[in-house]
Write a protein that holds these residues in place. Structure first.
Motif: not given
Length: 131
Positions: A6, A29, A41
């Motif tokens: 991430v 996440v 995202l």
């Protein structure tokens, strides 16, 4: 088990998911970038386009990651979740406060309404007709 990478605020964070599902990805996440509100995202598809990652696009996202880590870029707001401070809300309302609005604030934003009263951004009794 799959690796998740991430990117958030220019920093790459690494985690793992047991099974590759949308829910599992969201969970890892949010663990890697805690205290982020309005989380969005994105991923890069085969054409190099940046795409929004949703439940509907998840299968496409997984196809892009075949043989490698699940790479996403996260964006959102840290801290107070985009809430306005009591003074800014008061200025936005410009004194147009009714007893109904006060009641709604107390129900939906009790913490915020209490902070407004505590900081004397408004006088609850005066506005509500108590004097």
């Amino acid at each position: 088990m799959s690796v998740v990478k991430v990117t958030f605020e220019g920093e790459v964070r690494r985690g793992r998911v047991e099974e590759v599902t949308y829910e599992a990805l969201l969970k890892v996440v949010t663990e890697l970038v805690p205290d982020v509100h309005e989380l969005v995202l994105r991923y890069v598809d085969e054409d190099g386009d940046t795409c929004l990652l949703t439940e509907q696009t998840f299968d496409d996202f997984v196809e892009q990651c075949t043989g490698g880590p699940l790479r996403v870029t996260a964006a959102g707001h840290r801290g107070r979740g985009g809430r306005l401070c009591p003074g800014k809300i008061w200025r936005h309302l410009r004194g147009e406060v009714t007893p109904e609005l006060i009641a709604e604030l107390m129900v939906t934003h009790g913490e915020l309404a209490a902070a407004m009263v505590e900081r004397k951004a408004w006088k609850l009794d005066r506005v509500a007709g108590g004097g």
